[in-house]
Design a protein around this motif. Structure first.
Motif, PDB file in Angstrom:
ATOM      1  N   GLY A 210       0.800  -1.226   0.000  1.00  0.00           N
ATOM      2  CA  GLY A 210       0.000   0.000   0.000  1.00  0.00           C
ATOM      3  C   GLY A 210       0.828   1.269   0.000  1.00  0.00           C
ATOM      4  O   GLY A 210       0.541   2.213  -0.747  1.00  0.00           O
ATOM      5  N   THR A 211       1.890   1.317   0.798  1.00  0.00           N
ATOM      6  CA  THR A 211       2.696   2.544   0.915  1.00  0.00           C
ATOM      7  C   THR A 211       3.433   2.897  -0.372  1.00  0.00           C
ATOM      8  O   THR A 211       3.295   4.020  -0.888  1.00  0.00           O
ATOM      9  N   PRO A 212       4.233   1.976  -0.963  1.00  0.00           N
ATOM     10  CA  PRO A 212       4.903   2.344  -2.219  1.00  0.00           C
ATOM     11  C   PRO A 212       3.921   2.592  -3.354  1.00  0.00           C
ATOM     12  O   PRO A 212       4.203   3.398  -4.249  1.00  0.00           O
ATOM     13  N   LEU A 213       2.762   1.941  -3.327  1.00  0.00           N
ATOM     14  CA  LEU A 213       1.766   2.161  -4.365  1.00  0.00           C
ATOM     15  C   LEU A 213       1.222   3.583  -4.290  1.00  0.00           C
ATOM     16  O   LEU A 213       1.073   4.273  -5.318  1.00  0.00           O
ATOM     17  N   SER A 214       0.946   4.044  -3.089  1.00  0.00           N
ATOM     18  CA  SER A 214       0.465   5.413  -2.921  1.00  0.00           C
ATOM     19  C   SER A 214       1.517   6.421  -3.374  1.00  0.00           C
ATOM     20  O   SER A 214       1.201   7.421  -4.025  1.00  0.00           O
ATOM     21  N   SER A 215       2.778   6.115  -3.044  1.00  0.00           N
ATOM     22  CA  SER A 215       3.865   7.003  -3.453  1.00  0.00           C
ATOM     23  C   SER A 215       3.995   7.037  -4.975  1.00  0.00           C
ATOM     24  O   SER A 215       4.186   8.099  -5.574  1.00  0.00           O
ATOM     25  N   LEU A 216       3.876   5.881  -5.611  1.00  0.00           N
ATOM     26  CA  LEU A 216       3.972   5.791  -7.056  1.00  0.00           C
ATOM     27  C   LEU A 216       2.846   6.578  -7.732  1.00  0.00           C
ATOM     28  O   LEU A 216       3.069   7.281  -8.739  1.00  0.00           O
ATOM     29  N   MET A 217       1.648   6.513  -7.182  1.00  0.00           N
ATOM     30  CA  MET A 217       0.516   7.254  -7.729  1.00  0.00           C
ATOM     31  C   MET A 217       0.768   8.764  -7.616  1.00  0.00           C
ATOM     32  O   MET A 217       0.440   9.536  -8.534  1.00  0.00           O
ATOM     33  N   ALA A 218       1.388   9.173  -6.534  1.00  0.00           N
ATOM     34  CA  ALA A 218       1.692  10.589  -6.349  1.00  0.00           C
ATOM     35  C   ALA A 218       2.726  11.066  -7.376  1.00  0.00           C
ATOM     36  O   ALA A 218       2.612  12.172  -7.930  1.00  0.00           O
ATOM     37  N   TRP A 219       3.725  10.236  -7.636  1.00  0.00           N
ATOM     38  CA  TRP A 219       4.739  10.586  -8.626  1.00  0.00           C
ATOM     39  C   TRP A 219       4.127  10.697 -10.026  1.00  0.00           C
ATOM     40  O   TRP A 219       4.505  11.581 -10.816  1.00  0.00           O
ATOM     41  N   VAL A 220       3.179   9.838 -10.346  1.00  0.00           N
ATOM     42  CA  VAL A 220       2.523   9.913 -11.656  1.00  0.00           C
ATOM     43  C   VAL A 220       1.770  11.228 -11.798  1.00  0.00           C
ATOM     44  O   VAL A 220       1.812  11.884 -12.854  1.00  0.00           O
ATOM     45  N   GLU A 221       1.087  11.621 -10.737  1.00  0.00           N
ATOM     46  CA  GLU A 221       0.376  12.901 -10.780  1.00  0.00           C
ATOM     47  C   GLU A 221       1.355  14.063 -10.949  1.00  0.00           C
ATOM     48  O   GLU A 221       1.066  15.053 -11.645  1.00  0.00           O
ATOM     49  N   TYR A 222       2.520  13.942 -10.339  1.00  0.00           N
ATOM     50  CA  TYR A 222       3.547  14.986 -10.484  1.00  0.00           C
ATOM     51  C   TYR A 222       4.039  15.058 -11.930  1.00  0.00           C
ATOM     52  O   TYR A 222       4.199  16.134 -12.504  1.00  0.00           O
ATOM     53  N   PHE A 223       4.301  13.862 -12.523  1.00  0.00           N
ATOM     54  CA  PHE A 223       4.781  13.831 -13.914  1.00  0.00           C
ATOM     55  C   PHE A 223       3.763  14.441 -14.886  1.00  0.00           C
ATOM     56  O   PHE A 223       4.134  15.020 -15.909  1.00  0.00           O
ATOM     57  N   LYS A 224       2.488  14.308 -14.564  1.00  0.00           N
ATOM     58  CA  LYS A 224       1.447  14.847 -15.448  1.00  0.00           C
ATOM     59  C   LYS A 224       1.537  16.382 -15.540  1.00  0.00           C
ATOM     60  O   LYS A 224       1.116  16.977 -16.539  1.00  0.00           O
ATOM     61  N   THR A 225       2.090  16.996 -14.498  1.00  0.00           N
ATOM     62  CA  THR A 225       2.201  18.465 -14.491  1.00  0.00           C
ATOM     63  C   THR A 225       3.470  18.952 -15.183  1.00  0.00           C
ATOM     64  O   THR A 225       3.651  20.152 -15.382  1.00  0.00           O
ATOM     65  N   ASP A 226       4.328  18.002 -15.529  1.00  0.00           N
ATOM     66  CA  ASP A 226       5.595  18.356 -16.177  1.00  0.00           C
ATOM     67  C   ASP A 226       5.405  18.282 -17.691  1.00  0.00           C
ATOM     68  O   ASP A 226       5.051  17.229 -18.228  1.00  0.00           O
ATOM     69  N   ASP A 227       5.681  19.389 -18.370  1.00  0.00           N
ATOM     70  CA  ASP A 227       5.486  19.451 -19.823  1.00  0.00           C
ATOM     71  C   ASP A 227       6.384  18.476 -20.580  1.00  0.00           C
ATOM     72  O   ASP A 227       6.073  18.083 -21.709  1.00  0.00           O
ATOM     73  N   ARG A 228       7.485  18.082 -19.977  1.00  0.00           N
ATOM     74  CA  ARG A 228       8.390  17.154 -20.653  1.00  0.00           C
ATOM     75  C   ARG A 228       7.743  15.789 -20.905  1.00  0.00           C
ATOM     76  O   ARG A 228       8.154  15.035 -21.789  1.00  0.00           O
ATOM     77  N   PHE A 229       6.745  15.439 -20.099  1.00  0.00           N
ATOM     78  CA  PHE A 229       6.106  14.128 -20.236  1.00  0.00           C
ATOM     79  C   PHE A 229       4.703  14.232 -20.829  1.00  0.00           C
ATOM     80  O   PHE A 229       3.949  13.266 -20.790  1.00  0.00           O
ATOM     81  N   LYS A 230       4.385  15.398 -21.372  1.00  0.00           N
ATOM     82  CA  LYS A 230       3.034  15.654 -21.849  1.00  0.00           C
ATOM     83  C   LYS A 230       2.618  14.669 -22.945  1.00  0.00           C
ATOM     84  O   LYS A 230       1.515  14.120 -22.931  1.00  0.00           O
ATOM     85  N   ASP A 231       3.484  14.446 -23.921  1.00  0.00           N
ATOM     86  CA  ASP A 231       3.151  13.555 -25.027  1.00  0.00           C
ATOM     87  C   ASP A 231       3.889  12.213 -24.953  1.00  0.00           C
ATOM     88  O   ASP A 231       3.962  11.475 -25.934  1.00  0.00           O
TER      89      ASP A 231
END
Length: 408
Positions: A210-231
């Motif tokens: 549960g703990t690393p999964l929650s952390s991984l989900m948070a990192w994905v949300e962070y990457f979504k805000t980064d234009d470098r990973f937009k496409d």
């Protein structure tokens, strides 16, 4: 699948437990042999004693029959002949006709003399098979003890001796029943303990994920805000893996609880699992999925747990083929409301001596791992789906086929 060209390992608990069983069996055999041997010694001793008693009985009868009736003779007759209250005896004349009997219960309980004679005649034949009759010589005292005839004494083993003869077998039966009850109780206790370990391990694993999964989900949300990973394709693939981890967490969480079975199309469920695996194994591994008589074959399954079973079998197959080969999955609709799923590979096969052990906890041919994968597979199919799974066939250097049987 190659399940072991090297010697497979098993958990030490099961090795020790197996050795303990053999020790118990050996002790039980020694006790049984000792009991039978000792009882036979006692039986033979009693047989010899009863034979000597009947000889004395015969000699006394002969003596009293050939002497005048005196007080001493009366005493001998009362103390030796009348005192026999355990050994069945029949006295017959030289023509084999019973004249007297003692301790023959059925004859003593006869209502008529005719019935009594019939019972004595039948019993005499049985006695003749058991022991040779003892001859009593009759003489005439007044004619220089000239032989005037013969009597024959027939006898059987006493009830006590008969009971003692059967005693070791009764004892062995009691020991066997006790051992059987103890074995069943031990296995039930062990099975319950194993289940508790399984459930505890599974739920703790789900909790730890549960703990690393929650952390991984948070990192994905962070990457979504980064234009470098937009496409980029990274975020969609990460989301797929997150979904996968959520499914795995859910699987472990549900271990120990009764899963809900639903009617599912097996071809679609297996195709979905294969598509997921194909992207995560070597490109040199080819999957082939087929169904007979058609693709519309349904069965009652828990889709996430059943997918887990197929993944385990396929991953083992990939390891067995060293990342190169073909995994063929066939769906077959059988009679009596059953569906069979055969999962075959072109791996190195399982030695015949090891086929019976592949589902045991701790069995593995790998340098890593606990050897719990196939044990878990067996539990999911047999405990949760009330189905069956077994090694249908295996040949060294040619491959292995596992068969799963499910209810429609």
């Amino acid at each position: 699948m190659q399940y072991p060209l090297k010697e497979a390992t098993t958990l030490e608990f099961y090795k020790d437990n197996s050795n303990f069983k053999w020790v118990v069996v050996l002790i039980a055999i020694l006790i049984s042999i000792g009991s039978i041997y000792y009882t036979n010694i006692v039986v033979e001793s009693l047989k010899d004693r009863e034979k000597r008693l009947i000889d004395l009985f015969a000699n006394t009868l002969e003596y009293t029959a050939n002497e005048d009736g005196e007080a001493n003779l009366t005493f001998i007759f009362d103390e030796i002949i009348v005192a026999n209250n355990s050994i069945p005896v029949i006295i017959a004349d030289e023509f084999g006709i019973p004249s007297q009997s003692k301790n023959v219960k059925k004859a003593d309980e006869a209502k008529t003399e005719r019935e009594r004679i019939r019972i004595l005649a039948e019993t005499l034949k049985s006695m003749e098979k058991d022991h040779e009759p003892i001859v009593v010589t009759l003489r005439n005292k007044n004619k220089n003890y000239e032989i005037t005839g013969y009597n024959y004494i027939y006898y059987q083993n006493s009830d006590l001796l008969k009971q003692l003869t059967y005693y070791p077998y009764i004892q062995l039966t009691v020991i066997f029943l006790f051992g059987l009850i103890a074995y069943i109780a031990f296995n039930s206790s062990r099975s319950a303990e194993q289940n508790r370990v399984w459930v505890g391990l599974a739920k703790e694993t789900a909790h730890q994920l549960g703990t690393p999964l929650s952390s991984l989900m948070a990192w994905v949300e962070y990457f979504k805000t980064d234009d470098r990973f937009k496409d980029s394709d990274i975020i969609p693939e990460l989301n797929k893996d997150i979904e996968r981890l959520e499914m795995i967490t859910s699987r472990f969480s549900n271990i120990g609880s009764v899963p809900q079975l639903n009617e599912e199309n097996l071809y679609d469920a297996l195709e979905e699992t294969i598509n997921y695996l194909q992207k995560r194994v070597s490109t040199r591994v080819k999957f082939i999925l087929s169904a007979f008589p058609n693709k519309d074959i349904k069965a009652d399954i828990n889709k996430p747990l059943f997918a887990w079973v197929v993944e385990n079998l396929c991953k083992n197959a990939v390891d067995a083929m060293s990342g190169t080969g073909t995994i063929e999955i066939k769906i077959l609709k059988a009679n009596e409301g059953k569906v069979m799923v055969d999962i075959s590979d072109t791996g190195k096969g399982i030695p015949k001596s090891k086929i019976g052990s592949v589902f045991q906890p701790g069995y593995t041919s790998k340098k890593r791992g606990w050897g719990l994968g196939l044990t878990l597979v067996k539990r999911i199919i047999e405990n949760y789906h009330t189905g069956k799974i077994f090694v249908k066939s295996s040949e060294l250097d040619k491959g292995t086929t596992f068969r799963i049987v499910l209810k429609v």
